[in-house]
Design a protein around this motif. Structure first.
Motif, mmCIF file in Angstrom:
data_model
loop_
_atom_site.group_PDB
_atom_site.id
_atom_site.type_symbol
_atom_site.label_atom_id
_atom_site.label_comp_id
_atom_site.label_asym_id
_atom_site.label_seq_id
_atom_site.Cartn_x
_atom_site.Cartn_y
_atom_site.Cartn_z
ATOM 1 N N TYR A 1 0.858 -1.192 0.000
ATOM 2 C CA TYR A 1 0.000 0.000 0.000
ATOM 3 C C TYR A 1 0.884 1.229 0.000
ATOM 4 C CZ TYR A 1 -3.151 3.637 1.680
ATOM 5 O OH TYR A 1 -3.868 4.802 1.814
ATOM 6 N N VAL A 2 0.499 2.233 -0.759
ATOM 7 C CA VAL A 2 1.211 3.511 -0.744
ATOM 8 C C VAL A 2 0.192 4.643 -0.870
ATOM 9 C CG1 VAL A 2 1.658 3.549 -3.243
ATOM 10 C CG2 VAL A 2 3.156 4.817 -1.705
ATOM 11 N N LYS A 3 0.397 5.697 -0.087
ATOM 12 C CA LYS A 3 -0.414 6.920 -0.169
ATOM 13 C C LYS A 3 0.541 8.065 -0.452
ATOM 14 C CE LYS A 3 -3.398 10.053 2.426
ATOM 15 N NZ LYS A 3 -4.007 10.333 3.738
ATOM 16 N N SER B 1 -1.955 -1.755 -4.990
ATOM 17 C CA SER B 1 -1.313 -2.672 -5.944
ATOM 18 C C SER B 1 0.045 -3.092 -5.403
ATOM 19 C CB SER B 1 -1.121 -1.994 -7.303
ATOM 20 O OG SER B 1 -2.355 -1.692 -7.886
ATOM 21 N N LEU B 2 0.409 -4.332 -5.634
ATOM 22 C CA LEU B 2 1.693 -4.858 -5.186
ATOM 23 C C LEU B 2 2.828 -4.230 -5.993
ATOM 24 C CD1 LEU B 2 3.288 -7.030 -3.538
ATOM 25 C CD2 LEU B 2 3.003 -8.511 -5.527
ATOM 26 N N ILE B 3 3.842 -3.709 -5.276
ATOM 27 C CA ILE B 3 5.050 -3.203 -5.919
ATOM 28 C C ILE B 3 6.219 -4.044 -5.411
ATOM 29 C CG2 ILE B 3 6.443 -1.180 -6.487
ATOM 30 C CD1 ILE B 3 4.185 0.569 -5.312
ATOM 31 N N LYS B 4 6.750 -4.905 -6.258
ATOM 32 C CA LYS B 4 7.862 -5.781 -5.872
ATOM 33 C C LYS B 4 9.171 -4.998 -5.826
ATOM 34 C CE LYS B 4 5.844 -10.027 -7.456
ATOM 35 N NZ LYS B 4 6.270 -11.350 -7.080
ATOM 36 N N ALA C 1 3.124 9.651 1.957
ATOM 37 C CA ALA C 1 2.524 9.900 3.267
ATOM 38 C C ALA C 1 2.399 8.622 4.095
ATOM 39 C CB ALA C 1 1.147 10.536 3.097
ATOM 40 N N ASP C 2 2.243 7.472 3.401
ATOM 41 C CA ASP C 2 2.076 6.201 4.098
ATOM 42 C C ASP C 2 2.517 5.091 3.165
ATOM 43 O OD1 ASP C 2 1.371 4.280 5.967
ATOM 44 O OD2 ASP C 2 -0.780 4.458 5.626
ATOM 45 N N MET C 3 3.150 4.078 3.738
ATOM 46 C CA MET C 3 3.584 2.926 2.946
ATOM 47 C C MET C 3 3.535 1.699 3.853
ATOM 48 S SD MET C 3 7.155 2.441 0.855
ATOM 49 C CE MET C 3 7.165 4.161 0.468
ATOM 50 N N ARG C 4 2.970 0.607 3.323
ATOM 51 C CA ARG C 4 2.873 -0.636 4.099
ATOM 52 C C ARG C 4 3.503 -1.772 3.304
ATOM 53 N NH1 ARG C 4 -3.296 0.735 5.459
ATOM 54 N NH2 ARG C 4 -2.837 2.721 6.434
ATOM 55 N N PHE C 5 4.154 -2.651 4.042
ATOM 56 C CA PHE C 5 4.904 -3.748 3.426
ATOM 57 C C PHE C 5 4.311 -5.098 3.788
ATOM 58 C CE2 PHE C 5 7.677 -0.167 4.277
ATOM 59 C CZ PHE C 5 8.321 0.011 3.075
ATOM 60 N N ASP C 6 4.722 -6.130 3.029
ATOM 61 C CA ASP C 6 4.355 -7.520 3.365
ATOM 62 C C ASP C 6 5.025 -7.900 4.668
ATOM 63 O OD1 ASP C 6 2.682 -8.132 1.312
ATOM 64 O OD2 ASP C 6 4.157 -9.218 0.151
#
Length: 86
Positions: A27-29, A51-54, A81-86
């Protein structure tokens, strides 16, 4: 980041996010700021994606922005502003 004029009263902010890390981004904002000629913030917008960003991959985000008269000499900047990882 790039600005594309569309017909009518809208334009598009096109932001490319590249994953330079070693984990998948889930996730990215992104915040988008519009600045006047004195570098004052005159407007702000945001967009996001789940969307998944590898690792090593890029994702292009677009945000439709209504054209305003004070945007004629405006510049834009984007920041995550925000980023979430696996």
């Amino acid at each position: 980041m790039e600005w594309k004029n569309d017909s009518g009263n809208y334009g598009r902010a096109v932001i490319t996010v590249k994953n330079t890390g070693n984990k998948n981004i889930r996730y990215v904002k992104v915040n988008i700021f519009m600045y006047d000629s004195n570098n004052n913030i005159i407007d702000s917008y945001w967009t996001n994606s789940s969307s998944l960003i590898k690792p090593g991959a890029k994702l292009e985000l677009e945000k439709m922005i209504p054209y305003k008269d004070n945007y004629e000499n405006a510049t834009m900047n984007a920041e995550i502003a925000d980023m979430r990882f696996d």
